[in-house]
Design an enzyme around this catalytic site. Sequence first.
Site, PDB file in Angstrom:
ATOM      1  N   ASN A  16      52.616  91.913 -21.099  1.00 15.30           N
ATOM      2  CA  ASN A  16      52.834  92.432 -22.458  1.00 15.30           C
ATOM      3  C   ASN A  16      51.507  92.622 -23.188  1.00 15.30           C
ATOM      4  OD1 ASN A  16      55.467  92.096 -21.765  1.00 15.30           O
ATOM      5  ND2 ASN A  16      55.973  90.599 -23.348  1.00 15.30           N
TER       6      ASN A  16
ATOM      7  N   LYS B 174      65.129  94.401 -32.952  1.00  6.39           N
ATOM      8  CA  LYS B 174      64.816  93.872 -31.615  1.00  6.39           C
ATOM      9  C   LYS B 174      64.856  95.004 -30.580  1.00  6.39           C
ATOM     10  CE  LYS B 174      63.929  90.837 -28.430  1.00  6.39           C
ATOM     11  NZ  LYS B 174      64.876  90.201 -27.573  1.00  6.39           N
TER      12      LYS B 174
ATOM     13  N   ASN C 127      62.006  96.157 -27.883  1.00  7.83           N
ATOM     14  CA  ASN C 127      62.259  96.300 -26.450  1.00  7.83           C
ATOM     15  C   ASN C 127      62.008  97.728 -25.959  1.00  7.83           C
ATOM     16  OD1 ASN C 127      64.834  93.871 -26.766  1.00  7.83           O
ATOM     17  ND2 ASN C 127      62.986  93.602 -25.579  1.00  7.83           N
TER      18      ASN C 127
ATOM     19  N   PRO D 142      74.597  81.519 -17.061  1.00 10.87           N
ATOM     20  CA  PRO D 142      73.499  80.605 -17.423  1.00 10.87           C
ATOM     21  C   PRO D 142      72.177  80.952 -16.732  1.00 10.87           C
ATOM     22  CG  PRO D 142      75.010  79.506 -15.916  1.00 10.87           C
ATOM     23  CD  PRO D 142      75.563  80.887 -16.142  1.00 10.87           C
TER      24      PRO D 142
ATOM     25  N   ALA E 140      62.201  81.433 -22.697  1.00 17.73           N
ATOM     26  CA  ALA E 140      62.717  80.504 -21.683  1.00 17.73           C
ATOM     27  C   ALA E 140      62.440  81.083 -20.310  1.00 17.73           C
ATOM     28  CB  ALA E 140      64.211  80.289 -21.870  1.00 17.73           C
TER      29      ALA E 140
HETATM   30  O1  PAF Z   1      62.735  91.522 -22.857  1.00 16.53           O
HETATM   31  C1  PAF Z   1      61.723  90.833 -23.072  1.00 16.53           C
HETATM   32  O2  PAF Z   1      60.912  90.548 -22.197  1.00 16.53           O
HETATM   33  C2  PAF Z   1      61.524  90.281 -24.474  1.00 16.53           C
HETATM   34  O3  PAF Z   1      62.623  90.671 -25.262  1.00 16.53           O
HETATM   35  C3  PAF Z   1      60.212  90.683 -25.146  1.00 16.53           C
HETATM   36  C4  PAF Z   1      60.316  90.425 -26.634  1.00 16.53           C
HETATM   37  C5  PAF Z   1      59.867  92.134 -24.906  1.00 16.53           C
HETATM   38  C6  PAF Z   1      59.072  89.788 -24.701  1.00 16.53           C
HETATM   39  O4  PAF Z   1      58.748  89.894 -23.355  1.00 16.53           O
END
Ligand code: PAF
Length: 296
Positions: A193, A175, A179, A8, A120
Amino acid sequence: MNIVIVGPGAIGSLWATHLHQAGHQVALWGTQNATHWSLQCDEQPKLNFAYNQPDTLHRADLLLITVKAWQVASALPALLEQIADETILLFMHNGMGALEALSDRLAPYPVLLSTTTHGALKPAPDKVLHTGQGQTQIGPFNTPGARCEFVCDVLQHALPQVSWNQHIEHALWQKLAINCAINPLTAIEQISNGELADPRYRARLDNIIAEVAAVMRAEHIPVDQHALRATVDLVIAATARNRSSMHQDVVHQRQTEIDFINGYVVRKAQQHGLAVPVNQQLYQHIQSLQQSWTQA
Ligand code: PAF
């Protein structure tokens, strides 16, 4: 349902609180030495959970496994010994390939994979913040998992939007590409980012995505390279103020997910005889950073 959240952290705690609020019997399983754990999501009331209680595993209908990809192989054997054969295993982590060496052991269980764009943050051990609304896709890893579409409704009721994707590996590759582009560059350059929107990163982002798209095509994963590149820019803009998970891992000198992100692309590229020099260089850079901490 009887649900155990394994690992968690921020995302696991977010699901724990929402599944509890949706009326499920939710317990936690983690690395702390405790039998109970409380969690508060945003300004909601604090909730109490059973923690590391073996009977919660014995009667679990669903394990939501949110440990990092590199922790899966070490966490899984002890869990499998304690659950029933019908228990559904739902994995939610960044990266790909964590289950490849485990597929025989997992064969009897219904196994689902998922990817989520919810944001989160866990600012304290008993506090989770839902920092960004997102979407979750789930789908089958194996044949027994293909019969568990109802899990999608369970999750949708707790934390929408959730959709069933019969070809979840397509969503996982999308995804993964995001990444591969954002995580190592932000970690190496120590930037948020959003700073990747600077023109000086454009060519490198283009090359990372071109290489990942070539490997996706070799893997027969449908890909529109230009749309994927545009998606990377959208994620950079949508998460501009965030520090990526790999950036945070590097700052705290924690093991990163590189083996299951760019490392996975490098391994798949080798299998297809493809050269992916930019991903290879990023992979080696993060690996050598990790080695420098363990040797220190
Ligand atoms: O790993 C992460 O931090 C996330 O998957 C992402 C989408 C790159 C956003 O910070």
